[in-house]
Scaffold this active site. Structure first.
Site, PDB file in Angstrom:
ATOM      1  CG  HIS A   1      39.135 -16.554  -4.879  1.00 54.70           C
ATOM      2  ND1 HIS A   1      39.470 -17.274  -5.993  1.00 54.70           N
ATOM      3  CD2 HIS A   1      37.767 -16.543  -4.839  1.00 54.70           C
ATOM      4  CE1 HIS A   1      38.367 -17.692  -6.602  1.00 54.70           C
ATOM      5  NE2 HIS A   1      37.326 -17.262  -5.915  1.00 54.70           N
TER       6      HIS A   1
ATOM      7  CG  ASP B   1      33.939 -21.981  -5.777  1.00 52.04           C
ATOM      8  OD1 ASP B   1      33.318 -21.724  -4.736  1.00 52.04           O
ATOM      9  OD2 ASP B   1      34.066 -21.178  -6.722  1.00 52.04           O
TER      10      ASP B   1
ATOM     11  CG  HIS C   1      34.326 -18.278  -8.958  1.00 46.81           C
ATOM     12  ND1 HIS C   1      33.309 -18.391  -8.029  1.00 46.81           N
ATOM     13  CD2 HIS C   1      33.850 -17.508  -9.959  1.00 46.81           C
ATOM     14  CE1 HIS C   1      32.258 -17.698  -8.452  1.00 46.81           C
ATOM     15  NE2 HIS C   1      32.563 -17.155  -9.623  1.00 46.81           N
TER      16      HIS C   1
ATOM     17  CG  ASP D   1      30.299 -21.376  -6.989  1.00 50.60           C
ATOM     18  OD1 ASP D   1      30.558 -22.587  -7.047  1.00 50.60           O
ATOM     19  OD2 ASP D   1      31.125 -20.523  -6.614  1.00 50.60           O
TER      20      ASP D   1
END
Length: 409
Positions: free
Chosen positions: A195, A237, A239, A317
């Site tokens: 990110h 991931d 995200h 996740d």
């Protein structure tokens, strides 16, 4: 595929490349600003070459890594992994980030996977970070100049330990990438800080370890071999890797693939080379089918010009028990996901540096167990790489260069 929105995007009309100014004291004053002329990856190669000359060479570069491996025998006895869990952030009580999982994972590896040789990661230098980040951002992190808004966006309060941990996380992925190019597979027991943008952090990510390592490997490879190193980032991931997508938005030498939750963080997503957006509640069968289709599309896009290095972000996740995941994958499906990725890369002779990325299980032990199974799959793939017939062109070239350097003159 029913229930899966498979959004593909090529980058068109993106902002032009920016050159980055060198940070005083870490490298020669080579300008890297808005450019006309040679491709950006050539600028980066020249930048790192000049930096290496300015500090007396690159003793820990790619050929040196391969030489060290050869000096201990043609095949290494243990797969290499790198950690930074000694640098613990002083987080406030009740913070949602699972800081203990990194120490617990290293302990699980020592107990259950003795075939992994675990090293403490070195810190990334200012010059290495500047391959993917702006000097102003590097300075702000190093000197504690982050504004309250920037700290809120990251999700961590600034501290010297926060800055050092961020550098070590990048250093671990750099070290894993070098080891992977020499031996086929290597791991960062943390990392996957996807990110972070060039000029800011976000979502518990300060610096983008994958972006820095990818650009440094390309530059070191070019310096050693005078050849282009194509890279693929496989980000699984839950995200989206928005920072990674933005950093490589105009770079045709790095292919970014992201398989993520459509309605999960970040709210505003960037355009990867290939984005696969999954609905909330996506289960094992649909996820694995989407993964197979995405990998197939990635290989088709590359044609004959396959990447020679992969970065795999193996987030835990997507698991059904994850507090932030919103998908419904079982632990067995995540292990199967990892197997398919490692098998696909091995079949194509593409070395891989794997990082753990996210994992926020209601019980930290659940997340640690998923990460440990990822490392077990990585180890199984590494063992298959320890046959000369399975060496990729990149690994073969490195071993050849190392052998030449060690031969009597």
């Amino acid at each position: 595929m029913p229930g899966v929105d498979m959004a593909q995007s090529r980058r068109i009309g993106r902002r032009p490349w920016r050159r980055r100014q060198a940070i005083t004291g870490c490298c020669p004053p080579l300008a890297l600003s808005r450019r006309i002329g040679p491709p950006p990856w050539r600028l980066r190669h020249a930048w790192v070459e000049a930096r290496c000359r300015g500090i007396g060479g690159c003793p820990q570069g790619l050929v040196a890594t391969a030489s060290a491996s050869l000096s201990h025998g043609r095949q290494s006895a243990l797969m290499q992994a790198f950690h930074s869990d000694h640098f613990v952030l002083p987080l406030p009580a009740g913070h949602r980030f699972p800081m203990p999982k990194y120490r617990l994972l290293r302990e699980a590896v020592a107990r259950d996977l003795p075939q992994l040789r675990v090293h403490e990661a070195p810190p990334a230098s200012d010059g290495e970070l500047a391959l993917a980040h702006t000097p102003a951002w590097i300075q702000a992190v190093a000197e504690g100049l982050l504004t309250p808004a920037q700290q809120r966006e990251i999700g961590f309060p600034w501290s010297p330990r926060m800055a050092e941990r961020a550098r070590r996380s990048v250093g671990a992925t750099i070290a894993a990438a070098r080891a992977a190019l020499a031996e086929g597979v290597a791991a960062n027991l943390a990392g996957g800080t996807h990110h972070a943008y060039a000029d800011r952090g976000g979502g518990w990510c300060v610096f983008n370890d994958t972006a820095v390592a990818a650009r440094l490997m390309q530059a070191e490879w070019h310096r050693a071999r005078r050849a282009l190193l194509r890279v693929i980032v496989i980000d699984l991931d839950v995200h989206q890797g928005n920072g990674t997508a933005a950093i490589f938005a105009d770079d045709p030498t790095v292919f970014t693939l992201s398989l993520h939750g459509a309605h999960n963080y970040p709210a505003r997503k960037e355009a990867s080379d290939l984005d696969i957006a999954l609905p909330d509640g996506c289960g094992d069968a649909d996820y694995l089918a989407a993964l197979d289709a995405a990998l197939g599309q990635a290989w088709a896009r590359h044609g004959q010009a396959m990447p020679a290095l992969a970065f795999y972000l193996a987030g835990a996740d997507p698991h059904e028990d994850d507090r932030l995941g919103r998908l419904r994958l079982s632990a067995d499906a995540l292990a199967e996901r990892d197997r398919r990725v490692f098998d696909a890369l091995h079949e194509r002779g593409i070395p891989v540096a794997v990082s753990m990325a996210g994992g926020y299980g209601r019980e930290v032990a659940t997340t640690v167990a998923i990460h440990a199974r990822t490392l077990a799959q990585a180890l199984a793939s590494w063992r298959r790489w320890q046959h000369p017939s399975r060496a990729s062109p990149a690994v073969g070239a490195l071993r050849g260069a190392a052998a030449v350097e060690q031969s009597p003159r």
